[in-house]
Design a protein around this motif. Sequence first.
Motif, PDB file in Angstrom:
ATOM      1  N   THR A  80      67.830  41.246  52.330  1.00 26.38           N
ATOM      2  CA  THR A  80      66.746  42.394  53.059  1.00 26.38           C
ATOM      3  C   THR A  80      66.320  41.658  54.261  1.00 26.38           C
ATOM      4  O   THR A  80      66.098  40.464  54.334  1.00 26.38           O
ATOM      5  CB  THR A  80      65.751  42.289  51.847  1.00 26.38           C
ATOM      6  OG1 THR A  80      64.977  41.273  51.647  1.00 26.38           O
ATOM      7  CG2 THR A  80      66.355  43.011  50.625  1.00 26.38           C
ATOM      8  N   THR A  81      65.489  42.529  54.837  1.00 22.53           N
ATOM      9  CA  THR A  81      64.612  42.116  56.031  1.00 22.53           C
ATOM     10  C   THR A  81      63.342  43.017  55.791  1.00 22.53           C
ATOM     11  O   THR A  81      63.445  44.252  55.725  1.00 22.53           O
ATOM     12  CB  THR A  81      65.147  42.067  57.217  1.00 22.53           C
ATOM     13  OG1 THR A  81      64.548  41.506  58.307  1.00 22.53           O
ATOM     14  CG2 THR A  81      65.806  43.613  57.743  1.00 22.53           C
ATOM     15  N   SER A  82      62.369  42.393  56.309  1.00 28.56           N
ATOM     16  CA  SER A  82      61.045  43.377  56.624  1.00 28.56           C
ATOM     17  C   SER A  82      61.248  44.248  57.952  1.00 28.56           C
ATOM     18  O   SER A  82      61.329  43.803  58.816  1.00 28.56           O
ATOM     19  CB  SER A  82      59.883  42.405  56.553  1.00 28.56           C
ATOM     20  OG  SER A  82      59.607  41.898  55.467  1.00 28.56           O
ATOM     21  N   MET A  83      60.785  45.405  57.418  1.00 27.40           N
ATOM     22  CA  MET A  83      60.828  46.356  58.521  1.00 27.40           C
ATOM     23  C   MET A  83      59.235  46.540  59.154  1.00 27.40           C
ATOM     24  O   MET A  83      58.909  47.046  60.152  1.00 27.40           O
ATOM     25  CB  MET A  83      61.356  47.968  57.891  1.00 27.40           C
ATOM     26  CG  MET A  83      62.977  47.899  57.871  1.00 27.40           C
ATOM     27  SD  MET A  83      63.621  49.015  57.034  1.00 27.40           S
ATOM     28  CE  MET A  83      63.091  50.687  58.025  1.00 27.40           C
ATOM     29  N   GLU A  84      58.268  46.472  58.021  1.00 27.97           N
ATOM     30  CA  GLU A  84      56.906  46.672  58.258  1.00 27.97           C
ATOM     31  C   GLU A  84      55.975  45.812  57.209  1.00 27.97           C
ATOM     32  O   GLU A  84      56.520  45.826  55.900  1.00 27.97           O
ATOM     33  CB  GLU A  84      56.686  48.150  58.179  1.00 27.97           C
ATOM     34  CG  GLU A  84      55.211  48.633  58.231  1.00 27.97           C
ATOM     35  CD  GLU A  84      54.657  49.586  57.257  1.00 27.97           C
ATOM     36  OE1 GLU A  84      53.499  50.186  57.355  1.00 27.97           O
ATOM     37  OE2 GLU A  84      55.264  50.110  56.198  1.00 27.97           O
TER      38      GLU A  84
END
Length: 159
Positions: free
Chosen positions: A97-101
């Motif tokens: 996963t990766t942070s979008m906000e």
Amino acid sequence: MSDDATIHGHEEILKQTIELFRSFPAPPGINLELPPPSSKTLDIQFEEYVPGKSLTATLMVPKHFGNAVGLLQGGFIAALFDDLMGPLSYLIARSPTTSMELTTHFLRPVFVGEQLKMTATVRKAGRTAVYLAAEAYNGGGKLVATAMSTIQVIPLPSA
């Protein structure tokens, strides 16, 4: 907030997270360093993982996270939330996963040397995104900060 599947203790939670992360295919030329350097620097201690629901951690705020007047610098609070939500998102999505906000609200000052207890909770888990909320409390049990995060699930390549 415990149930039969709840995992307690930093080492056990870290072990489960690392085992899952090692099952993800690494991009060519990338050597995974687990836990990552950022996590080692922040040094949060996982306390409780309730599968599918939440991850709780604690931290004694070190002096080098302080600002000129001895308060925890706000950017570190945001980084601590991100470092708590990242492992929870991996465990929920069962995929990278990766942070979008990440939106952080600062509610009261946190002093160097104070203990923080942070809990991230799953608000909604979907195929392409995970929505998490988190709260941080000081040693006196007062709410000091909150955060909301939208995290993108990165699909694993088909074998």
